[in-house]
Design a protein around this motif. Structure first.
Motif, PDB file in Angstrom:
ATOM      1  N   ASP A  42       0.829  -1.211   0.000  1.00 43.07           N
ATOM      2  CA  ASP A  42       0.000   0.000   0.000  1.00 43.07           C
ATOM      3  C   ASP A  42       0.862   1.260   0.000  1.00 43.07           C
ATOM      4  O   ASP A  42       0.579   2.221  -0.727  1.00 43.07           O
TER       5      ASP A  42
ATOM      6  N   TRP B  27       2.500   1.648  -3.381  1.00 44.38           N
ATOM      7  CA  TRP B  27       1.568   2.142  -4.393  1.00 44.38           C
ATOM      8  C   TRP B  27       1.331   3.644  -4.237  1.00 44.38           C
ATOM      9  O   TRP B  27       1.307   4.382  -5.234  1.00 44.38           O
TER      10      TRP B  27
ATOM     11  N   CYS C 112       2.257   6.459  -7.015  1.00 48.39           N
ATOM     12  CA  CYS C 112       1.277   7.423  -7.523  1.00 48.39           C
ATOM     13  C   CYS C 112       1.805   8.859  -7.440  1.00 48.39           C
ATOM     14  O   CYS C 112       1.425   9.717  -8.249  1.00 48.39           O
TER      15      CYS C 112
END
Length: 679
Positions: free
Chosen positions: A274, A277, A281
């Motif tokens: 998580d 990611w 981003c």
């Protein structure tokens, strides 16, 4: 491009020797290397070495770290091989200065190659010195070069990558003139530089492989294209050499990146999918902030000036050699595009690599600051190639006086933050005072550790022999059987670029205090704030105080009396300080500022008559407001008043008690300073 000369003379347009005076701003940066002390990982690396130039320990460290922590084999070797420099002040400064000088060596070699090996050595040396000056004045995280372990990682990795570029350019030149023996030597030098650069840090590893790949691409294209309509002696021979260099560099990259220690470290510093990611981003914004930080400052102007000097110093072409042919223009455009594309790939790849780890590329200024050096190199190559494709650019370079861009750049450097802050701290004596304070601190810790070590025939504690005799030596912990050392906390004001914060935090078990305790032979070490109550108590002792006259403007603000007091505010000599004690009829403002004038000292970077003139001039003033000479004669100390209050008194530490502070100015509004003369 200058007066025509015979190609064999090896001289280009020589610069006026007076232009060497423009390198005078280098002096404060070089001076600062004499006031360095261990910080951070330095404490750990000192204990991993048995002696200076510890070759067995360095080789052992490569294997140990490759298996257990990381594949940075060059760094781990140098960190132990030169580790003892951390406790030897002259060696510490010399190692850090050598890292900075390596940039000059790389630019010297690149400058010589830009002129086909015929550029005058004096001109190339001037370009190299200017590059080192630009490094100091433009670098966005200059303190990297004033800390041993940082210098051997973030400082060294671009320097070795630039040396690799120099070796590639030399290999290109000697292969073009068909000298097999010279080409073999150049190829070996390129392989050695590339393999060493790969092992310093991940940034240099990626840069070396990208440069080797770009060189192979350009060599493949050059081998299939005749020069000026005819085959050159080196046609068809470049690509095999560059492929060999690239293969060695790729092998070194795999050896470094696939080290078992890397996977172990990744498991220890586990980053959840998580988090990865979210960081991926945000990678686009990270890349835009970090990759183009090069343009936020003086770097573009420094690169432009350096490229201008390289073109002016290039030897003239032989009369029978055509200039600005279509082939030349095509090659120049290929080189410029390849350089920019390689940097964009490098910065983008490193941004993604960091996004997948626990350290994003913008989490520390030293990471994007290191990228700025690669950006400077890439844009320098592109700008140097463009005049080959543009007759207008060459005509402008011929007509522009050499002194004009040099003078403009020197002025910009003088107005820049790095040079200004370093010069002020060198001239006003802050560096020398900090060195005295740290010498006293580490001398106290050394003496305390030596007194606690009662064994005359104890086995070695440090380095490879220390690990043999003490297998658990690297398991750092507080040892209650040894003295628990406490030293005075350093003032919060930074002394740029050699001191940007406290080296020993206030808790014994945090990094790097456990490593410092092992280095000095004590059970634990931490820093603590001096206690103002001790200074307030000494106000009653006539032998320890000097009464000061409070001007009317300060009396109206509530300051009714002032003293300069000597007091020991802690358990040992590191807490011996001079203090400014104020008696206040009303609470002081939340923030105050004290201007402490420093005593004249031959170690300051200013002649003694100049120091005395500045001091005398300031001591004649009853108040100061935006006085330019004040920063060159003393240090402004900022305090929050509440932590230093004791009943109706305020006590503020000024510096070592052994110093005789010649003058004090106090500002309650941080705008106007009022002098506190002796009563």
């Amino acid at each position: 491009m200058g007066r025509p000369i015979p190609p064999a003379s090896g001289a280009g347009r020589r610069f006026n020797p007076l232009r060497w005076l423009l390198l005078a701003p280098l002096l404060p940066f070089v001076y600062a290397f004499g006031f360095l002390f261990p910080r951070g990982d330095d404490f750990d690396e000192v204990t991993r070495a048995m002696f200076l130039f510890d070759l067995p320990g360095g080789l052992y460290e490569i294997g140990r770290e490759w298996l257990t922590w990381s594949g940075r084999y060059t760094y781990h070797f140098l960190a132990v091989f030169l580790g003892k420099a951390g406790e030897l002040r002259p060696a510490y400064g010399l190692v850090c200065a050598a890292v900075a000088a390596l940039y000059g060596l790389a630019v010297y070699g690149l400058a010589r190659e830009s002129g086909g090996g015929l550029m005058a050595r004096r001109d190339a040396a001037l370009c190299a010195c200017l590059a080192v000056l630009a490094l100091f004045c433009c670098h966005q995280n200059l303190q990297t070069f004033y800390m041993l372990t940082d210098a051997l990682t973030m400082g060294l990795q671009p320097a070795l990558a630039f040396c690799f570029l120099w070796a590639l350019c030399r290999l290109w030149r000697v292969r073009a003139i068909a000298r097999p023996a010279a080409a073999r030597r150049a190829r070996r030098a390129a392989i050695a530089a590339g393999v060493l650069a790969v092992g310093v840090y991940e940034h240099s590893a990626a840069a070396v492989v990208l440069c080797a790949g770009a060189a192979c691409l350009l060599a493949w294209r050059a081998d299939r294209e005749p020069e000026n309509g005819k085959l050159s002696p080196g046609t068809g021979r470049r690509l095999p050499d560059f492929l060999k260099v690239g293969a060695w560099c790729l092998g070194a990259l795999l050896f470094s990146f696939l080290a078992p220690g890397n996977f172990y470290r990744k498991a220890v510093r586990h980053v959840s999918p998580d988090v990865q990611w979210r960081q991926l981003c945000a990678a686009w914004d990270e890349w835009l902030r970090s990759a183009f930080w090069f343009f936020d400052g003086l770097w573009p102007w420094a690169v432009l000036t350096l490229v201008f000097l390289l073109w002016r110093a290039r030897p003239s072409r032989p009369p029978d050699e055509p200039e600005n042919t279509a082939c030349d223009r095509k090659k120049a455009l290929w080189l410029a595009i390849t350089a920019i594309a390689a940097y964009l790939l490098l910065s983008g790849g490193l941004t993604i690599l960091h996004a997948l780890s626990d350290v994003t590329i913008s989490s520390s200024n030293k990471l994007p600051a290191g990228l700025s050096l690669y950006a400077a190199c890439a844009f320098g190559f592109a700008l140097h190639a463009l005049p080959e494709a543009s007759g207008t650019a060459r005509r402008l370079i011929r007509r522009l006086p050499v002194w004009l861009p040099l003078l403009a750049l020197a002025t910009a450097f003088c107005l820049g933050g790095n040079l200004g802050q370093t010069l002020v701290n060198a001239v006003n004596g802050n560096m020398a005072i900090l060195a005295e304070t740290l010498s006293q601190r580490y001398g106290y810790l050394t003496a305390l550790g030596a007194a606690a070590d009662g064994e005359t025939d104890a086995p070695p504690r440090f380095g490879l022999l220390g690990e043999i005799h003490r297998p658990d030596a690297r398991k750092r912990r507080v040892d209650p059987a040894l003295p628990q050392a406490v030293v005075q906390e350093l003032p919060p004001a930074p002394v740029f670029p050699i001191h940007m914060g406290e080296a020993l935090p206030g808790e014994a078990e945090v990094w790097p205090n456990l490593w410092a305790a092992w280095m000095y032979g004590v059970g634990s070490v931490r820093s603590a704030r001096p206690e103002p109550a001790a200074a307030v108590r000494n106000v009653r002792d006539a032998a320890m105080r000097t009464a000061l006259t409070v001007p009317p403007a300060l009396r109206k603000s509530g300051v009714s009396a002032a003293w300069r007091v000597r007091a020991r505010s802690g358990p040992n000599i590191t807490f011996d300080d001079a203090w400014l004690v104020l008696r206040a009829d009303a609470p002081l403002p939340e923030n105050i500022e004290i201007l402490r004038l420093n005593p004249p000292d031959w170690r300051r970077l200013a002649p003694l008559p100049v120091q005395e003139w500045l001091l005398t001039r300031l001591l004649k003033r009853e108040h100061l407001q935006d006085e330019p000479g004040a920063r060159l004669a003393g240090e402004a100390l900022f305090f929050q008043s509440a932590p230093w209050r004791v009943a109706d008194f305020y006590a503020f530490p000024l510096g070592p008690a052994a110093k005789s502070w010649p003058g004090l100015f106090l500002s309650l509004d941080r705008a106007t300073f009022f002098r506190l003369p002796d009563a």
